[in-house]
Design an enzyme around this catalytic site. Sequence first.
Site, PDB file in Angstrom:
ATOM      1  N   CYS A  35     -33.140  71.904   3.460  1.00  9.31           N
ATOM      2  CA  CYS A  35     -31.887  72.543   3.043  1.00  9.31           C
ATOM      3  C   CYS A  35     -30.833  71.528   2.607  1.00  9.31           C
ATOM      4  O   CYS A  35     -29.753  71.896   2.161  1.00  9.31           O
ATOM      5  CB  CYS A  35     -31.330  73.404   4.172  1.00  9.31           C
ATOM      6  N   LYS A  44     -27.561  81.602  12.446  1.00  8.96           N
ATOM      7  CA  LYS A  44     -28.890  81.714  11.844  1.00  8.96           C
ATOM      8  C   LYS A  44     -29.874  80.951  12.717  1.00  8.96           C
ATOM      9  O   LYS A  44     -29.678  79.761  12.983  1.00  8.96           O
ATOM     10  CB  LYS A  44     -28.868  81.148  10.431  1.00  8.96           C
ATOM     11  N   LYS A  85     -28.681  86.201  11.693  1.00 10.28           N
ATOM     12  CA  LYS A  85     -29.995  86.246  11.047  1.00 10.28           C
ATOM     13  C   LYS A  85     -31.027  85.583  11.947  1.00 10.28           C
ATOM     14  O   LYS A  85     -30.752  84.477  12.425  1.00 10.28           O
ATOM     15  CB  LYS A  85     -29.910  85.521   9.709  1.00 10.28           C
ATOM     16  N   TYR A 144     -34.545  94.293   2.600  1.00  4.61           N
ATOM     17  CA  TYR A 144     -35.480  94.591   1.512  1.00  4.61           C
ATOM     18  C   TYR A 144     -35.780  96.088   1.458  1.00  4.61           C
ATOM     19  O   TYR A 144     -36.395  96.563   0.521  1.00  4.61           O
ATOM     20  CB  TYR A 144     -36.775  93.777   1.702  1.00  4.61           C
TER      21      TYR A 144
HETATM   22 ZN   LIG Z   1     -32.104  76.435   3.237  1.00  2.40          ZN
END
Ligand SMILES: [Zn+2]
Length: 333
Positions: free
Chosen positions: A136, A201, A254, A319
């Site tokens: 990331c 997250k 998340k 989704y």
């Molecule tokens: Zn990432």
Amino acid sequence: MRTPNPPSFPSSRLRRLRMTEALRSMVRETELSATDFIYPLFVVPGKGIRKEVSSMPGVFQLSIDQLVRECAEVRELGIPAVILFGIPEAKDEVGSGAYAEGGIIQQAVRAVKKDVPALVVITDVCLCEYTSHGHCGIVRDGVIVNDESVELLAREALTHAQAGADMVAPSDMFDGRVKAIREILDKNAFPDLPIMSYAAKYASGFYGPFREAAESTPKFGDRRSHQMDPANADEAMREVAQDIAEGADIVMVKPALPYLDVVSRVKRRFGMPTAAYNVSGEYSMIKAAAKMGWIDGERVMMEVLTGIKRAGADLILTYFAKDAVEVLRRHKG
Ligand SMILES: [Zn+2]
């Protein structure tokens, strides 16, 4: 408190209000609607591409022309927002594609805003889809470095804003990224552009199918040095508090299902607009079990989404958004 102890049986019979659907609908505490949802979409280079992600039936990698069509349909269904993830033509060590003016997301945002202006376009801000190593941020001597990566994320967010994004959503979990993004947006005449931070997250096994969809599996190591330990909830409160202090407008937890306690605590403690990401693995498990005939997929989908909202989520990234809206419409019709 809202729920005093009820008088005891037999003066109280809690079943009385469950006897018919009409009665149940009158006392229903949580109701889903299309405006609860944010629909995630994956954009790839090319034309006429609509490639299904094998581990996520019903989810597609879309070229920009197909994306625009999909977005028009999403808007038509009454879903207010999409979040875009980009898969670039080429990857490199520093994820240049993430902050290139002509990058895949920057092009996609321009195209969608031109054809479907009423749709809220949120962009995911991270480098993992764009780096050759799949991490990331910037990697030095095997370590993912914080501050340099944050600088690039801020640049990325600015290019999304300049392309016309309505909201940016940093998903990296590095320290100080919300502050850096807020500052660069303010300095460049975007003081009103909101930030939805992936505030809590977790390093989760439920992201597996997403990494196929976004082609972002790390080539070595993992994301545990920046994403949270699944065992921690107090720490999530500190993460969320920090993001709010740095300027986050919406805070996200998340994944959703294994962390509903965190969703609930965040909503009660901070009273902020709170989002929960019903992630790829949560989606794929339901799809797979339904395909096997082991569960009623539609029913479980609605139960899960209702549970996430009941826990305290104002917004659900899922989704299932389109499928759920179809079900809601059928029930109303
Ligand atoms: Zn990432």
